[in-house]
Motif scaffolding. Structure first.
Motif, short mmCIF file in Angstrom:
data_model
loop_
_atom_site.label_atom_id
_atom_site.label_comp_id
_atom_site.label_asym_id
_atom_site.label_seq_id
_atom_site.Cartn_x
_atom_site.Cartn_y
_atom_site.Cartn_z
N GLY A 1 -1.96 5.47 -0.23
CA GLY A 1 -3.35 5.11 -0.02
C GLY A 1 -3.88 4.11 -1.02
N LEU A 2 -3.04 3.62 -1.93
CA LEU A 2 -3.47 2.67 -2.96
C LEU A 2 -2.80 1.33 -2.71
CD1 LEU A 2 -3.23 4.94 -6.13
CD2 LEU A 2 -5.25 4.45 -4.75
N ARG A 3 -3.61 0.29 -2.68
CA ARG A 3 -3.09 -1.06 -2.47
C ARG A 3 -2.95 -1.77 -3.82
NH1 ARG A 3 -5.80 -5.70 1.45
NH2 ARG A 3 -4.71 -7.50 0.56
N GLY A 4 -1.84 -2.45 -4.02
CA GLY A 4 -1.63 -3.16 -5.28
C GLY A 4 -0.64 -4.29 -5.11
N GLU B 1 0.86 -1.19 0.00
CA GLU B 1 0.00 0.00 0.00
C GLU B 1 0.89 1.23 0.00
OE1 GLU B 1 -2.84 2.02 3.21
OE2 GLU B 1 -3.71 0.19 2.35
N ASP C 1 0.87 -0.10 -12.07
CA ASP C 1 1.07 1.08 -12.90
C ASP C 1 2.07 0.85 -14.03
OD1 ASP C 1 2.98 0.67 -11.00
OD2 ASP C 1 3.23 2.77 -10.45
#
Length: 679
Positions: free
Chosen positions: A557-560, A554, A577
């Motif tokens: 604030g973005l989980r990937g 994370e 990305d």
């Protein structure tokens, strides 16, 4: 009179050989490959029923040797030969040699190949058939004032083009007389190397036209048909990069005019088999004949996708004497298809070809060589993971094709498949292709041959992963390397590498893109890259195979999920990305000799084809020093600044490796700024 074909030799290599084999197997034909020494372990060789070695590595030693190819076909018991594209595919003497040996040539008659083999002769023939052509003149043997006069008759700007060949090789854009002689000489050299004939001609340059071509097919039963158009305008170095069917600029009325002209061109030479008539199209709907390719085109899959026809099967049918089926005589156009050519090259470094081992090679494709393809992605490739990308042949890794009911859907599906691909080991043009497909201009259909120049490589060649993302990827790569080392530990392998119960000195991993410092502790991980903090949380780490780690991260604030592949000192991070490659630097580098300032080094392995200076010569910034040929293209090496050639280490014909010092240009000392007036 039809004839049953039972065994085909494909006089080609790589992706097109595999493509032809796929249809041949489906038709029940036995398959024969020929291969150079460099290709001995290639997938197309393994897939053939039998293979015949052509000793040597270069095209001139192997795939361009018509005598060896015909002898291989006879030895293997083939009754037909498919030429693929490139190499001998448009060589009339080869087609005759195949027929003289009692074999079927899966292509047009030799006379038709000969008629279109010379672009100059083809233009004259098309003009007589009423097909629009551009002004041009043969430049063979011309020099000095005679050459400049001929150029003036054609008109500026102009193109220097190889009369026998294609694929952008042997082609130069010339905007003024001062560039002409070098362009003619360079184009002739490149054409002779690639096609065995150095004849070049001058042709009027149409600025930023669309490149539109029509697929034609003829049989021996009176049918000559057009299977709609393809647009191939997005090009680099005059070589196609993105191709699609139908063209976004072509409506029903223009389509009919283009098809009528293409059929007239084919009928003018009694054409039988698969061919392509290429045109330049301007904004006003006017078009001019460019050339006719008397073979299957690289971009044929997009026509297969929108028509539902297997063009290779049609080639075999026509070669066997059978008529074209009703679906080809009265074709229908369905949906939209887009193809991109995935190259091992670096667009940001003037499209420099790349060589090396493909440590990983996987695309989000559900099938290879599906004919005809349905909705989704099609992959045509000559490579698999673990293969070497050599220096002797074109650096195309694959063609990736998407079909969808409409053009926008096809473009976005193709961009998504490319973005999710796992491409490890060599630099590719993948990120540029994704940016092109997702650009507003492309989605709006605003494509022409100046597309890449107009939108700029400073934008299109920018990595998909931005600076902040690369810092996250660097930390992920460092943590993945630590996880792999820890997984191999003899005790407490499940404990994270570098984990401490109390605060202590951070772990350090130095990459070519920056130095990562991280500390694992009870609260998680703190990290920075070259002193800049990277805020991330690791939610899960799993070693999924040899050299492979999956991390759920994370950041911002973005989980990937990030997949990491570590191979020696190289790490590839594939995230939501995009992808980033890193090289880990040794903790204690070995001392090595420093390269002298001003050294011009080889960016790839290749052969020196021309040396334009001598030791002691004064040169200007940008002046040609020598020419290096690799992967069938010439690459000029120029002076980086004004100076003197103080050392020259390369002779014509020399083979050089990546990093070899070719020459040293010592910069000229800046002149004094003092008073230069007379005393």
């Amino acid at each position: 009179m039809s004839r049953a074909l039972t065994c085909v030799l494909v006089a080609n290599r790589g992706e097109i050989a595999r493509r032809v084999f796929a249809t041949a197997r489906a038709m029940g034909l036995r398959t024969v490959a020929v291969h150079s020494d460099a290709d001995a372990g290639a997938p197309f060789v393994a897939e053939a029923d039998v293979a015949v070695r052509l000793p040597g590595n270069t095209p001139a030693e192997t795939y361009l040797r018509a005598d060896l190819v015909v002898a291989a076909a006879l030895r293997a018991g083939a009754d037909c030969v498919h030429p693929g594209y490139g190499f001998l595919s448009e060589n009339a003497d080869f087609a005759r040699a195949v027929q003289d040996a009692g074999l079927v040539f899966v292509g047009p008659d030799p006379d038709a190949v000969e008629a279109m083999g010379s672009k100059l002769a083809a233009k004259e023939l098309m003009a007589r058939a009423g097909v629009p052509v551009l002004p041009s003149v043969d430049a063979t043997g011309l020099s000095g004032d005679t050459l400049e006069k001929a150029a003036g008759e054609v008109g500026w700007p102009l193109l220097v083009k190889a009369s026998f060949g294609g694929g952008g090789r042997g082609m130069r854009t010339v905007r003024g007389p001062e560039e002409l002689a070098e362009a003619v000489e360079g184009a002739g050299r490149e054409a002779a190397s690639a096609f065995g004939d150095g004849t070049v001609f001058l042709e009027r340059l149409i600025e930023r036209p669309r490149h539109v071509e029509v697929q034609v097919f003829g049989d021996r039963h009176g049918h000559t048909v057009a299977l709609f158009e393809r647009e191939c305008s997005i090009q680099r170095r005059h070589q196609k990069v993105v191709e699609e069917a139908p063209s976004p600029a072509v409506g029903p009325e223009l389509r009919q005019r283009l098809q009528d002209a293409a059929v007239a061109a084919a009928r003018a030479i009694g054409y039988v088999g698969a061919g392509t008539v290429e045109f330049l199209l301007d904004e006003g709907g006017e078009f001019w004949f460019l050339e006719m390719n008397t073979r299957l085109q690289v971009e044929h899959p997009v026509t297969e996708a929108v028509t539902g026809l297997d063009l290779v099967r049609l080639q075999f049918d026509v070669a066997a004497g059978r008529p074209l089926p009703p679906g080809a005589v009265s074709p229908t156009l369905s949906g939209a298809a887009i193809e991109v050519r995935l190259y091992a090259e670096d667009p940001a470094r003037d499209w420099l070809p790349q060589s090396g081992r493909l440590a990983g090679f996987a695309l989000a494709a559900d099938a290879e060589f599906r004919t005809p393809p349905g909705p989704g992605i099609r992959l045509d490739s000559g490579f698999r993971a673990g293969d070497d990308v050599g220096v002797h042949y074109d650096p195309m890794l694959a063609k990736v094709v998407a079909w969808a009911p409409d053009r926008t859907s096809a473009a976005l599906a193709l961009a998504g498949a490319l973005a999710r691909a796992r491409l490890h080991g060599v630099t590719t043009n993948r990120d540029l292709l994704v940016r092109v497909l997702r650009s507003e201009a492309f989605l709006a259909g605003e494509t022409d041959t100046g597309f890449l120049d107009r939108h700029g490589l400073d934008v299109l060649a920018t990595p998909l992963v931005d600076d902040a993302g690369r810092r996250v990827h660097a930390v992920v790569a460092a943590l993945a390397g630590a996880a792999l080392r820890r997984a191999a530990a003899p005790v407490l392998a499940g404990l994270p590498s570098g984990w401490r119960n109390n605060p202590t000195v951070p772990q350090t991993t130095a990459f070519d893109a920056g130095t990562v410092r991280y500390r694992l502790h009870r609260g998680g991980v703190t990290a920075d890259v070259d002193g800049e903090p990277v805020d991330l949380a690791v939610l899960g780490t799993a070693v999924t195979g040899p050299g492979r780690v999956r991390l759920v991260v994370e950041a911002g604030g973005l989980r990937g999920t990030h997949e990491v592949h570590v191979d020696g000192d190289r790490s590839w991070v594939d995230g939501p990305d995009g992808a980033t490659a890193f090289t880990e630097l040794p903790r204690f580098p070995e001392p090595s000799a420093a390269v002298a300032p001003g050294s011009l080094t080889a960016g790839m392995p290749g052969a020196v084809t021309r040396v334009a200076v001598a030791e002691g010569d004064e040169v200007r910034a940008g002046q040609l020093v020598l020419v290096l040929e690799a992967m069938k293209m010439e690459h000029p090496v120029v002076a980086p600044a004004d100076g003197v050639v103080t050392s020259l280490h390369a002779d014509v014909g020399a083979q050089v490796e990546t990093g070899a010092v070719l020459a040293v240009v010592t910069p000229t000392a800046p002149e004094s700024g003092g008073d230069r007036g007379a005393s």
